[in-house]
Design an enzyme around this catalytic site. Structure first.
Site, PDB file in Angstrom:
ATOM      1  N   HIS A  54      -3.567  55.132  31.569  1.00 52.27           N
ATOM      2  CA  HIS A  54      -4.923  55.668  31.741  1.00 52.27           C
ATOM      3  C   HIS A  54      -5.932  54.969  30.816  1.00 52.27           C
ATOM      4  O   HIS A  54      -6.886  55.587  30.345  1.00 52.27           O
ATOM      5  CB  HIS A  54      -4.956  57.179  31.501  1.00 52.27           C
ATOM      6  N   ASN A 127      -4.309  64.823  37.641  1.00 49.47           N
ATOM      7  CA  ASN A 127      -4.614  63.626  38.421  1.00 49.47           C
ATOM      8  C   ASN A 127      -5.413  64.010  39.661  1.00 49.47           C
ATOM      9  O   ASN A 127      -5.709  65.186  39.882  1.00 49.47           O
ATOM     10  CB  ASN A 127      -3.322  62.914  38.853  1.00 49.47           C
TER      11      ASN A 127
END
Length: 483
Positions: A54, A127
């Site tokens: 990420h 997510n």
């Protein structure tokens, strides 16, 4: 920054910021030019370790507004009163790409949401997909190694990716989702967010409920085809970041409708599949989503490094009335996120403005460490003590989870419908013919790059076990591409 003359880091005015100090005209530079040394030394240390996953992301501040009374399910204060507003910070991201990668790629999008509540910060770290590739955190380092660059070639290798996915059939559902139309969102504004994991809610009476969070975009779902994404990634690699920033700048604030699925704790043990399995969704006919609020993003960060790069999130940041579940992937993340941020930003990362509580005060006996800000002044740094200060409440944030058996390396408890393929097949069968065609094209284009037949055949076999038509069409498409 206030107006005035340029200064050194120590605040002394700078006489010349264009020329180094030398021994005569054209002579060597002097070590006494402390401005030069200060600038070079600081420049050498500007970067901190990027997130191991990420890394590529964007963020914005906003507001969560509660629109439904949920006190029958949770005692969390920020969920206690209809109309109550809570400040938030949301960081979007891709998963596998490095800090300099493009936004428009086929990859899940991270959805890390911080609620600045009066009982402390609550982080919901999910997510844009309701499921994930694996169900146990012990496999996470191996999985991410396949998504990153190969140690020999220095590139992401199709062999590595499909070897792992093929040998991990639990990934079939998430991979089907990823290579479908929603695998490349058109922007962060035009996608849903999910808590993904199952979490515990508990009320004032001590009753326990298992919940899943959904954030449904009010802008509508918009996606990119692979060709559109390839073009955009080359022409405007910052497309998602730019779109979010410019929308907020012009007052077009993105919003999401917040929903939860709620399962009474008594249902879990006898449910048809493991309700804590991150590779599965709860069917809406079993547990219909309940609308509880709205999320609006309405303020851009003023400094990307300070507020986005240095922002930290941890699934272990709970508040009273909310807690973890036995989800083995979540249990690993409870440790991993805090540990990653302590390495990346430092032991006092929680003191930074974006990370510290905004609606209450952190009161701990932890002290010192790099960049400690002295917030505790002269207060005692131990407890119990005879001089006053913060003390424990004697009330846990969440209710304990009953367990049975002995310690050991156990698989999750068995349920009647725990297979890894049914929900992937259900997802495929929900698609229109056009959607199926694009899914097959996307998958076959990547599998065709695999160098070993056994790896490709194993991957295709998993999709065939999900749906016979799915597997047959994919096999034919791969064979056509490979000649």
């Amino acid at each position: 920054m206030t107006q005035g003359p340029l200064t050194t880091e120590a605040g002394a005015p700078v006489a010349d910021n264009q020329n180094s100090e030398t021994a005569g005209v054209g002579g060597p530079v002097l070590v006494q030019d402390q401005l030069l040394l200060e600038k070079l030394a600081h420049f050498n240390r500007e970067r901190i370790p990027e997130r191991v996953v990420h890394a590529r992301g964007a963020g914005a501040y906003g507001t969560f507004t509660l629109t439904r009374d949920v006190s029958r399910w949770t005692r969390a204060a920020f969920l206690s009163e209809v109309g109550k507003r809570t400040e938030t910070f949301l960081r979007f991201s891709t998963v596998a790409g490095s800090l300099g990668a493009a936004d428009a790629v086929r990859d899940p999008r991270g959805w890390a949401l911080k609620f600045y509540t009066e009982e402390g910060n609550y982080d919901l770290v999910g997510n844009n997909t309701p499921v994930f590739f694996i169900k146990d955190a012990i496999k996470f380092p191996d999985f991410i190694h396949t998504q990153k660059r190969d140690p020999y070639t220095g590139s992401q290798e199709a062999d590595n990716v499909w070897d792992f996915w093929g040998l991990s059939p639990e990934s079939t559902h998430q991979v089907t989702w990823l290579f479908g139309d929603r695998g490349i969102p058109a922007s962060y504004r035009h996608m849903n967010g999910y808590g993904s994991h199952t979490y515990q809610w508990n009320n004032e009476a001590g009753e326990v409920f298992w919940v899943k969070y959904h954030f449904k975009t009010d802008q509508g779902i918009k996606n990119l085809t692979q060709d559109e994404a390839n073009r955009l990634a080359g022409e405007d690699p910052d497309s998602h970041q730019r779109d979010l920033r410019e929308a907020i700048e012009r007052g077009d604030f993105p919003t999401w409708t917040v929903q939860v699925q709620i399962m009474p704790a008594a249902d879990a043990a006898g449910y048809r599949f493991n309700p804590f399995d991150l590779t599965k969704v709860w069917p809406h006919e079993d547990y219909p989503p309940v609308e509880i609020g709205t999320l609006e993003l309405n303020r851009n960060p003023e400094n990307i490094f300070a507020e986005v790069e240095q922002s930290i999130f941890s699934p272990a940041h709970f508040v009273p009335g909310i807690g973890p579940s036995p989800d083995k992937m979540l249990q690993g993340r409870l440790f991993a996120y805090g540990d990653a941020h302590r390495y990346r930003v430092g032991i006092n990362a929680d003191h930074l403005p974006v990370n510290r509580p905004h609606a209450t005060e952190a009161r701990t006996h932890s002290r010192d460490g790099f960049l400690y800000d002295g917030r505790h002044k002269g207060a005692k740094n131990y407890e119990p003590n005879s001089f006053g200060g913060p003390v424990q409440t004697d009330r846990p944030l969440w209710q304990p989870t009953p367990v049975t058996g002995v310690t050991g390396d156990h698989a999750a408890p068995s349920h009647a419908e725990d297979d890894d393929f049914t929900q992937a097949g259900d997802l495929y069968r929900l698609m229109s013919e056009d959607e199926k065609g694009r899914l097959i094209d996307n998958l076959s284009g990547f599998i065709a790059k695999v160098s070993r037949d056994d790896i490709a055949e194993r991957a295709i076999g998993n999709f065939r076990r999900a749906d016979e038509d799915f597997g047959k069409r994919l096999e034919a498409a791969v064979q056509a591409l490979r000649g």
